[in-house]
Design a protein around this motif. Structure first.
Motif, PDB file in Angstrom:
ATOM      1  N   LYS A  62     -12.889   0.062  10.748  1.00  0.00           N
ATOM      2  CA  LYS A  62     -11.701  -0.639  10.285  1.00  0.00           C
ATOM      3  C   LYS A  62     -11.787  -0.825   8.775  1.00  0.00           C
ATOM      4  CE  LYS A  62     -10.940  -3.229  14.591  1.00  0.00           C
ATOM      5  NZ  LYS A  62     -10.826  -4.577  15.202  1.00  0.00           N
ATOM      6  N   GLY A  63     -10.631  -1.032   8.180  1.00  0.00           N
ATOM      7  CA  GLY A  63     -10.587  -1.243   6.740  1.00  0.00           C
ATOM      8  C   GLY A  63     -10.761  -2.711   6.388  1.00  0.00           C
ATOM      9  N   TYR A  64     -11.600  -2.964   5.365  1.00  0.00           N
ATOM     10  CA  TYR A  64     -11.871  -4.334   4.926  1.00  0.00           C
ATOM     11  C   TYR A  64     -11.850  -4.379   3.400  1.00  0.00           C
ATOM     12  CZ  TYR A  64     -13.577  -5.136   9.683  1.00  0.00           C
ATOM     13  OH  TYR A  64     -13.687  -5.236  11.038  1.00  0.00           O
ATOM     14  N   SER A  65     -11.484  -5.531   2.885  1.00  0.00           N
ATOM     15  CA  SER A  65     -11.568  -5.774   1.451  1.00  0.00           C
ATOM     16  C   SER A  65     -12.918  -6.403   1.126  1.00  0.00           C
ATOM     17  CB  SER A  65     -10.428  -6.686   0.993  1.00  0.00           C
ATOM     18  OG  SER A  65     -10.529  -7.964   1.622  1.00  0.00           O
ATOM     19  N   ARG A  66     -13.177  -6.581  -0.153  1.00  0.00           N
ATOM     20  CA  ARG A  66     -14.441  -7.195  -0.573  1.00  0.00           C
ATOM     21  C   ARG A  66     -14.567  -8.632  -0.072  1.00  0.00           C
ATOM     22  NH1 ARG A  66     -17.430  -5.556  -5.241  1.00  0.00           N
ATOM     23  NH2 ARG A  66     -17.580  -7.786  -5.728  1.00  0.00           N
ATOM     24  N   ASP A  67     -13.475  -9.384  -0.095  1.00  0.00           N
ATOM     25  CA  ASP A  67     -13.524 -10.770   0.380  1.00  0.00           C
ATOM     26  C   ASP A  67     -13.813 -10.842   1.876  1.00  0.00           C
ATOM     27  OD1 ASP A  67     -13.014 -11.692  -2.155  1.00  0.00           O
ATOM     28  OD2 ASP A  67     -10.846 -11.841  -1.858  1.00  0.00           O
ATOM     29  N   ASN A  68     -13.247  -9.903   2.645  1.00  0.00           N
ATOM     30  CA  ASN A  68     -13.521  -9.888   4.084  1.00  0.00           C
ATOM     31  C   ASN A  68     -14.978  -9.557   4.368  1.00  0.00           C
ATOM     32  OD1 ASN A  68     -10.852 -10.464   4.676  1.00  0.00           O
ATOM     33  ND2 ASN A  68     -10.259  -8.328   4.795  1.00  0.00           N
ATOM     34  N   VAL A  69     -15.530  -8.603   3.625  1.00  0.00           N
ATOM     35  CA  VAL A  69     -16.942  -8.257   3.808  1.00  0.00           C
ATOM     36  C   VAL A  69     -17.827  -9.427   3.395  1.00  0.00           C
ATOM     37  CG1 VAL A  69     -18.771  -6.672   3.073  1.00  0.00           C
ATOM     38  CG2 VAL A  69     -16.482  -5.806   3.532  1.00  0.00           C
ATOM     39  N   HIS A  70     -17.423 -10.130   2.339  1.00  0.00           N
ATOM     40  CA  HIS A  70     -18.175 -11.303   1.891  1.00  0.00           C
ATOM     41  C   HIS A  70     -18.224 -12.368   2.995  1.00  0.00           C
ATOM     42  CE1 HIS A  70     -18.996 -14.017  -1.858  1.00  0.00           C
ATOM     43  NE2 HIS A  70     -19.927 -14.122  -0.937  1.00  0.00           N
ATOM     44  N   SER A  71     -17.103 -12.659   3.614  1.00  0.00           N
ATOM     45  CA  SER A  71     -17.071 -13.629   4.712  1.00  0.00           C
ATOM     46  C   SER A  71     -17.837 -13.131   5.924  1.00  0.00           C
ATOM     47  CB  SER A  71     -15.613 -13.923   5.096  1.00  0.00           C
ATOM     48  OG  SER A  71     -14.887 -14.407   3.994  1.00  0.00           O
ATOM     49  N   MET A  72     -17.828 -11.821   6.146  1.00  0.00           N
ATOM     50  CA  MET A  72     -18.543 -11.252   7.282  1.00  0.00           C
ATOM     51  C   MET A  72     -20.052 -11.430   7.139  1.00  0.00           C
ATOM     52  SD  MET A  72     -18.211  -7.356   8.686  1.00  0.00           S
ATOM     53  CE  MET A  72     -16.454  -7.413   8.367  1.00  0.00           C
ATOM     54  N   VAL A  73     -20.568 -11.297   5.920  1.00  0.00           N
ATOM     55  CA  VAL A  73     -22.001 -11.505   5.706  1.00  0.00           C
ATOM     56  C   VAL A  73     -22.384 -12.955   5.989  1.00  0.00           C
ATOM     57  CG1 VAL A  73     -23.838 -11.415   3.996  1.00  0.00           C
ATOM     58  CG2 VAL A  73     -22.111  -9.647   4.025  1.00  0.00           C
ATOM     59  N   TYR A  74     -21.576 -13.902   5.564  1.00  0.00           N
ATOM     60  CA  TYR A  74     -21.838 -15.299   5.853  1.00  0.00           C
ATOM     61  C   TYR A  74     -21.793 -15.575   7.359  1.00  0.00           C
ATOM     62  CZ  TYR A  74     -21.347 -16.297   0.863  1.00  0.00           C
ATOM     63  OH  TYR A  74     -21.519 -16.330  -0.500  1.00  0.00           O
ATOM     64  N   SER A  75     -20.869 -14.929   8.060  1.00  0.00           N
ATOM     65  CA  SER A  75     -20.799 -15.090   9.509  1.00  0.00           C
ATOM     66  C   SER A  75     -22.066 -14.559  10.184  1.00  0.00           C
ATOM     67  CB  SER A  75     -19.566 -14.360  10.045  1.00  0.00           C
ATOM     68  OG  SER A  75     -19.504 -14.431  11.447  1.00  0.00           O
ATOM     69  N   ASP A  76     -22.618 -13.468   9.653  1.00  0.00           N
ATOM     70  CA  ASP A  76     -23.873 -12.940  10.205  1.00  0.00           C
ATOM     71  C   ASP A  76     -25.041 -13.884   9.944  1.00  0.00           C
ATOM     72  OD1 ASP A  76     -22.607 -10.682  11.151  1.00  0.00           O
ATOM     73  OD2 ASP A  76     -22.952  -9.528   9.328  1.00  0.00           O
ATOM     74  N   SER A  77     -25.056 -14.547   8.802  1.00  0.00           N
ATOM     75  CA  SER A  77     -26.112 -15.530   8.527  1.00  0.00           C
ATOM     76  C   SER A  77     -26.036 -16.703   9.498  1.00  0.00           C
ATOM     77  CB  SER A  77     -25.999 -16.029   7.082  1.00  0.00           C
ATOM     78  OG  SER A  77     -26.136 -14.974   6.158  1.00  0.00           O
ATOM     79  N   ILE A  78     -24.828 -17.196   9.771  1.00  0.00           N
ATOM     80  CA  ILE A  78     -24.666 -18.299  10.721  1.00  0.00           C
ATOM     81  C   ILE A  78     -25.049 -17.854  12.128  1.00  0.00           C
ATOM     82  CG2 ILE A  78     -22.967 -19.869  11.734  1.00  0.00           C
ATOM     83  CD1 ILE A  78     -21.462 -19.774   9.070  1.00  0.00           C
ATOM     84  N   GLU A  79     -24.675 -16.634  12.477  1.00  0.00           N
ATOM     85  CA  GLU A  79     -25.059 -16.108  13.790  1.00  0.00           C
ATOM     86  C   GLU A  79     -26.572 -15.997  13.918  1.00  0.00           C
ATOM     87  OE1 GLU A  79     -24.243 -12.145  16.573  1.00  0.00           O
ATOM     88  OE2 GLU A  79     -23.467 -12.266  14.521  1.00  0.00           O
ATOM     89  N   ARG A  80     -27.246 -15.598  12.852  1.00  0.00           N
ATOM     90  CA  ARG A  80     -28.706 -15.529  12.867  1.00  0.00           C
ATOM     91  C   ARG A  80     -29.311 -16.927  13.087  1.00  0.00           C
ATOM     92  NH1 ARG A  80     -31.647 -11.493  10.034  1.00  0.00           N
ATOM     93  NH2 ARG A  80     -29.722 -10.275  10.130  1.00  0.00           N
ATOM     94  N   ASN A  98     -15.351   1.942   3.240  1.00  0.00           N
ATOM     95  CA  ASN A  98     -14.430   1.192   2.382  1.00  0.00           C
ATOM     96  C   ASN A  98     -14.757   1.317   0.900  1.00  0.00           C
ATOM     97  OD1 ASN A  98     -12.663  -0.598   4.358  1.00  0.00           O
ATOM     98  ND2 ASN A  98     -14.751  -0.617   5.146  1.00  0.00           N
ATOM     99  N   ASN A  99     -15.671   2.242   0.553  1.00  0.00           N
ATOM    100  CA  ASN A  99     -16.025   2.528  -0.847  1.00  0.00           C
ATOM    101  C   ASN A  99     -16.482   1.254  -1.580  1.00  0.00           C
ATOM    102  OD1 ASN A  99     -15.362   5.301  -0.664  1.00  0.00           O
ATOM    103  ND2 ASN A  99     -13.203   4.830  -0.980  1.00  0.00           N
ATOM    104  N   ILE A 100     -17.363   0.493  -0.923  1.00  0.00           N
ATOM    105  CA  ILE A 100     -17.939  -0.708  -1.520  1.00  0.00           C
ATOM    106  C   ILE A 100     -19.340  -0.371  -2.001  1.00  0.00           C
ATOM    107  CG2 ILE A 100     -18.655  -3.092  -1.122  1.00  0.00           C
ATOM    108  CD1 ILE A 100     -16.471  -3.302   0.963  1.00  0.00           C
ATOM    109  N   ALA A 101     -19.587  -0.506  -3.283  1.00  0.00           N
ATOM    110  CA  ALA A 101     -20.881  -0.160  -3.867  1.00  0.00           C
ATOM    111  C   ALA A 101     -21.936  -1.188  -3.468  1.00  0.00           C
ATOM    112  CB  ALA A 101     -20.775  -0.076  -5.386  1.00  0.00           C
ATOM    113  N   PRO A 102     -23.216  -0.797  -3.430  1.00  0.00           N
ATOM    114  CA  PRO A 102     -24.273  -1.770  -3.098  1.00  0.00           C
ATOM    115  C   PRO A 102     -24.361  -2.930  -4.072  1.00  0.00           C
ATOM    116  CG  PRO A 102     -25.090   0.476  -2.874  1.00  0.00           C
ATOM    117  CD  PRO A 102     -23.745   0.569  -3.521  1.00  0.00           C
TER     118      PRO A 102
END
Length: 544
Positions: A366-384, A436-440
């Motif tokens: 799926k397509g995501y923006s930088r802000d969506n990916v940013h929130s997704m990383v935080y969601s993974d931290s909470i899930e951990r 989504n062409n997001i650089a590291p």
């Protein structure tokens, strides 16, 4: 005799009324203007036409500069400003195409004739291949020899790469995974630090407030922080009291006895409700804090005072109900994970595979923006962090009910859970960034924002902040550890039992406070170091 590098002189123009330029007759005396039109047929096809185009383009490129205009007028060279290709009779043959070069002063505008003729060349090549009768008559040996000595067999279905494609591959494999895992781990410790603050700092502040009230014996209207602390303490106390009434063994056997709904289906359903409740209580708790702030600032003995009191009470009730529901969902999810671990038919690998690969399927393509990916990383931290709370629940259940050697299998199962979670998170974020062409470097910027939040620095927006409410996990952990402490109390008179309860509570509080201080100081030092590192990188003094 003409050399190979010399330009062929253009053909002599034919008299044609369509090629007359009446609007340029006034400028013929002032500058040299040459109009050449060729409408001759080319018997050799595209080769002769391309040769003519090449010579015309060479002459156009040899146009003198403005300061050399006088020598150009004197006849030292030709200037062609525009090349046009047109078909005389409107047909596709190269023999009936024309090239026109028109001088336009000191401005040179050359159209790409090769682009215009490429489609014609391709159509002629297609006709040549289709008209070739040697392809059906070719022997298998000649076909194999041609494929063996000419080109790569994979090139028919692939393309030749470039440096950008190489960078994408190495970003996906090497550069992004460690940045992503570092960001998730730092977010996990930020959540753990907030959880420890709820269990150590908040009770100490409440005890200090009560001690000051008993010492002065004067009621003083509490501040915003004190009202917020009392609100959180009431939410946590209500959650623990409600969870104490739940029979864990009954829920465990109900989940184990399900034949139609598998364990991984139940776990996935609970995970979805967990995320919904987490998002909802993330909005309810700030609303409660806002009501506490307005109530603390409101002037006493006014009509607005009653309004903010009732509003604070209503927000408090809503926060208590939402936290209890969230705590119950987390408890049932922990019981489901415990049932998968202790089951005798390898339900844990099935749970991990189904849950994690369903997560990849729902996120990666799926397509995501930088802000969506940013929130997704935080969601993974909470899930951990939630998984860590579930593992603590499984450990407590094994201490209370397990028989025989169980610690070795427990460690192996826990390592399996964490390794699966880490691997799936890395694969998910690597391919999300690739598609989504997001650089590291974006994940390094996310970590910089998280470090600024740790240092209590202002960020650009609330979407870039890690929002974590540790009330529900705290209720589950207290509910789980209370039976473990109760099982280890000695059977003495009430006086001694109270003594051991206070002793265990003091030891636990000291351990948690020490851990809180250690993690908080390490997080702040790391955040300060990383923000300085990012500032040096932005000044090109450090390459990340």
């Amino acid at each position: 005799m003409r050399h190979r590098g010399d330009a062929e002189p253009p053909p002599q123009p034919q008299s044609s009324p369509s090629n007359s330029l009446p609007h340029r007759k006034k400028n013929r005396k002032r500058r040299a203007t040459t109009s050449v039109s060729s409408e001759t047929s080319y018997p050799n096809g595209p080769d002769q036409l391309n040769t003519h185009i090449h010579h015309a383009t060479v002459v156009c490129q040899d146009k003198p500069k403005p300061e050399e205009s006088k020598s150009a007028v004197a006849g030292e060279g030709f200037r062609f400003g525009e090349l046009r290709q047109r078909s005389v009779n409107g047909r596709d043959s190269f023999g009936e195409s024309a090239v026109t070069a028109v001088g336009d002063g000191y401005v040179t505008e050359v159209s790409s004739v090769a682009t215009a003729t490429s489609e014609r060349v391709e159509s002629l090549e297609l006709k040549r291949v289709l008209a070739n009768d040697s392809i059906p008559k070719r022997s298998p040996v000649s076909y194999v020899l041609e494929k063996l000595y000419h080109g790569n067999s994979v090139w028919s279905t692939t393309t030749i790469g470039d440096e950008k494609g190489r960078e994408r591959v190495y970003d996906t494999i090497f550069r992004l995974p460690w940045r992503c895992e570092l960001l998730i781990d730092v977010g996990f410790f930020v959540c753990f630090n907030s959880f420890l603050s709820l269990l150590t700092i908040m009770p100490m502040r409440i005890a200090m407030t009560i001690w000051r009230l008993l010492k002065t014996r004067k009621f003083k209207r509490p501040s915003t922080i004190e009202l917020s602390d009392f609100g959180c303490f009431l939410i946590m106390a209500c959650g623990v009291i409600v969870l104490q009434q739940i029979d864990i063994s009954l829920i465990y056997h109900m989940i184990r006895g399900q034949a139609t709904i598998k364990l991984y289906v139940i776990y996935n359903m609970l995970e979805i409700f967990d995320k919904l409740c987490q998002n909802f209580i993330g909005d309810v708790l700030p609303m409660l804090f806002h009501s506490a702030e307005e109530l603390a600032r409101c002037p006493p003995e006014t009509e607005s005072m009653k309004f903010w009191i009732w509003r604070f009470i209503s927000d408090q009730v809503l926060a208590v109900v939402a936290s209890i529901v969230h705590s119950f969902i987390l408890l049932v999810q922990a019981i489901t994970l415990s049932a998968c671990i202790v089951s005798h038919y390898n339900a844990l690998p099935a749970l991990l595979v189904s849950n994690n690969f369903a997560e990849i399927k729902s996120y990666v393509f799926k397509g995501y923006s930088r802000d969506n990916v940013h929130s997704m990383v935080y969601s993974d931290s909470i899930e951990r962090f939630h998984i860590s709370a579930f593992i603590l629940f499984v450990l407590a259940q094994n201490i209370l009910e397990a028989e025989g050697p169980w610690f070795g299998s427990f460690i192996s199962n826990i390592l399996l859970v964490y390794l699966f979670e880490m691997g799936i998170d890395i694969i998910k974020h690597s391919f999300i960034a690739k598609f989504n062409n997001i650089a590291p470097i974006a994940y390094s910027e996310f970590l910089e924002v998280l470090c600024k939040q740790t240092l209590h620095m202002q960020t650009e927006g609330a979407k870039k902040k890690l929002t974590f409410v540790p009330l529900a996990p705290a209720c589950v952990v207290i509910r789980v550890l209370a039976p473990v402490y109760a099982a280890n109390l000695p059977y003495n008179p009430l006086r001694w039992r109270l003594f051991w309860i206070l002793l265990f509570s003091a030891i636990t509080y000291i351990m948690l406070t020490s851990l809180k201080v250690l993690i908080g100081m390490v997080l702040q030092k790391h955040a300060r170091w990383y923000v300085n590192r990012c500032q040096r990188r932005k000044q090109h003094l450090h390459a990340d």
